[in-house]
Design an enzyme around this catalytic site. Structure first.
Site, PDB file in Angstrom:
ATOM      1  N   GLU A   1      -1.844   5.800  -0.362  1.00 30.30           N
ATOM      2  CA  GLU A   1      -3.300   6.457  -0.130  1.00 30.30           C
ATOM      3  C   GLU A   1      -3.214   7.479   0.548  1.00 30.30           C
ATOM      4  OE1 GLU A   1      -5.014   3.093   2.738  1.00 30.30           O
ATOM      5  OE2 GLU A   1      -7.326   3.447   2.446  1.00 30.30           O
TER       6      GLU A   1
ATOM      7  N   ASP B   1     -11.496  -2.989   1.036  1.00 31.46           N
ATOM      8  CA  ASP B   1     -12.914  -3.324   2.652  1.00 31.46           C
ATOM      9  C   ASP B   1     -14.405  -3.386   2.297  1.00 31.46           C
ATOM     10  OD1 ASP B   1     -10.794  -4.134   4.635  1.00 31.46           O
ATOM     11  OD2 ASP B   1     -10.401  -1.862   3.921  1.00 31.46           O
TER      12      ASP B   1
ATOM     13  N   HIS C   1       0.837  -1.306   0.177  1.00 27.63           N
ATOM     14  CA  HIS C   1       0.348   0.047  -0.093  1.00 27.63           C
ATOM     15  C   HIS C   1       0.856   1.365   0.255  1.00 27.63           C
ATOM     16  CE1 HIS C   1      -2.988  -2.834   0.743  1.00 27.63           C
ATOM     17  NE2 HIS C   1      -4.147  -1.472   1.612  1.00 27.63           N
TER      18      HIS C   1
HETATM   19  N1  ADE Z   1      -6.230  -2.755   5.830  1.00 25.89           N
HETATM   20  C1  ADE Z   1      -7.004  -3.285   5.225  1.00 25.89           C
HETATM   21  N2  ADE Z   1      -7.421  -1.939   4.560  1.00 25.89           N
HETATM   22  C2  ADE Z   1      -6.983  -1.251   4.132  1.00 25.89           C
HETATM   23  C3  ADE Z   1      -6.862  -0.234   3.681  1.00 25.89           C
HETATM   24  N3  ADE Z   1      -7.069   0.631   2.370  1.00 25.89           N
HETATM   25  N4  ADE Z   1      -5.436   0.900   3.590  1.00 25.89           N
HETATM   26  C4  ADE Z   1      -3.884   0.339   5.049  1.00 25.89           C
HETATM   27  N5  ADE Z   1      -4.893  -0.485   5.295  1.00 25.89           N
HETATM   28  C5  ADE Z   1      -5.451  -1.438   5.017  1.00 25.89           C
HETATM   29 ZN    ZN Z   2      -5.690  -2.060   0.855  1.00 30.48          ZN
END
Ligand code: ADE
Ligand code: ZN
Length: 335
Positions: A199, A278, A196
């Protein structure tokens, strides 16, 4: 068929789904009862009402609490199986599932229960639903690199059951560079690498993920919009970005879906894909993400097809499976 109908119908790959983020409130309560785990919320409705997030951390606090009901291999199987049924309904034909073992091993759940439960659901999805899948083990970046090394060690007896590693949890203040050594070790082990980045964090974290961790995909990566040179490089290298529009909306990365950069990313030639992140927490699975994004950004049929093609291009699948997925896409489009 308009772009929304096309988006619904075409086969696609999902590459950014935290399997613990697919736990619906109803299943959380079922598993809590089965395992005699007490929850901080009195009912399904009360839990769902708490899903009003202001940023990533406000979500993660509730997400880790929800995951506390998972104890046995059967629980992990049931969670993943419920996800695969939703994936099937949305014409997902290949899925790469993130899982967060540290969330579970810290509570005394054996690594074997986590991985074997998930694997058995993956096998069942292949035989009963025709969905191919793979597991990606994520390190929690708010914990130390030493803890990530210990987690890798604990997972190695199950090496054949996961294809790669990722990096998730609280991004700000936990740059990819913190995990350089453990990613180098994973690389030696032949694991696929993703992280990731971008974000909530800056584009500099995306550069670190690429240059220091040597990732093959970036999860989210919407911060690329802040760095024109990076955008050009990533378009040239076709570095995949697993974008999650409804997640970005629910975690206030964008104020309105109409301001989401996905269309600009596609127009710049980036290998952007659509994913649910999610889905139980952010208001929808793959097709909800596609439908709402197509609507908000007025995406064309060509954009939609490009997104599906990108998802197969970015998948960690054999060339044979990639050809089969693309052929299936052509078959559905010809209909
Ligand atoms: N764990 C679950 N969803 C996440 C997200 N969007 N960003 C970082 N960690 C996560
Ligand atoms: Zn994620």
């Amino acid at each position: 068929m308009n772009a929304i109908e096309l988006a619904r119908a075409i086969p696609k790959a999902e590459l950014h789904i935290h399997i613990e983020g697919s736990l619906e409130p109803e299943l959380i309560f079922q598993l809590a009862q089965r395992n005699a785990v007490s929850l901080a919320y009195p009912s399904v409705d009360a839990l769902r009402a708490a899903y009003a997030f202001t940023d990533l951390q406000s979500f993660l606090d509730i997400y880790y609490a929800g995951a506390s009901v998972l104890l046995t291999a059967q629980d992990f199987h049931d969670m993943a199986w419920a996800y695969f049924l939703c994936a099937k309904a949305d014409h997902v034909i290949h899925a790469e599932l993130f899982f967060d073992p540290q969330t579970h091993t810290a509570r005394g759940v054996p690594m074997a229960a986590v991985i074997e439960g998930l694997r058995s659901a993956c096998r069942q999805a292949e035989t009963e639903l025709g969905i191919s899948s793979a597991l990606i083990l994520c390190f929690l970046r708010h914990l130390s690199e030493e803890e990530a090394f210990a987690t890798l060690e604990a997972a190695l007896p199950f090496r054949e059951h996961f294809i790669g590693v990722g990096l998730d949890s609280s991004e700000r203040g936990h740059p990819p560079s913190k995990f350089q050594r453990v990613f180098a070790r994973c690389r030696e082990l032949g694991l696929k690498l993703v992280a990731h980045a971008g974000e909530e964090g800056p584009p500099a974290y995306m550069r670190e993920a690429i240059d220091l961790l040597k990732v093959q995909r970036i999860d989210h990566g919407v911060a690329v919009m802040q760095d024109a040179a990076l955008m050009e490089e990533l378009a040239r290298s076709r570095m995949p970005l697993t974008v999650c529009p409804l997640s970005n909306l629910k975690l206030c990365v964008v104020k309105d879906l109409r301001e989401h950069p996905l269309k600009k990313m596609l127009d710049a030639g980036l290998c952007a894909t659509v994913n649910s992140d999610d889905p139980a927490y952010f208001g929808g699975y793959m097709n909800a993400n596609f439908e709402q994004t197509v609507q908000a950004l007025n995406l064309s049929r060509d954009d939609v097809v490009q997104l599906a093609k990108n998802s197969f291009e970015a998948s960690f699948i054999s060339e044979e499976r990639r050809r089969a997925c693309l052929a299936e896409l052509e078959r559905v489009m010809a209909r």
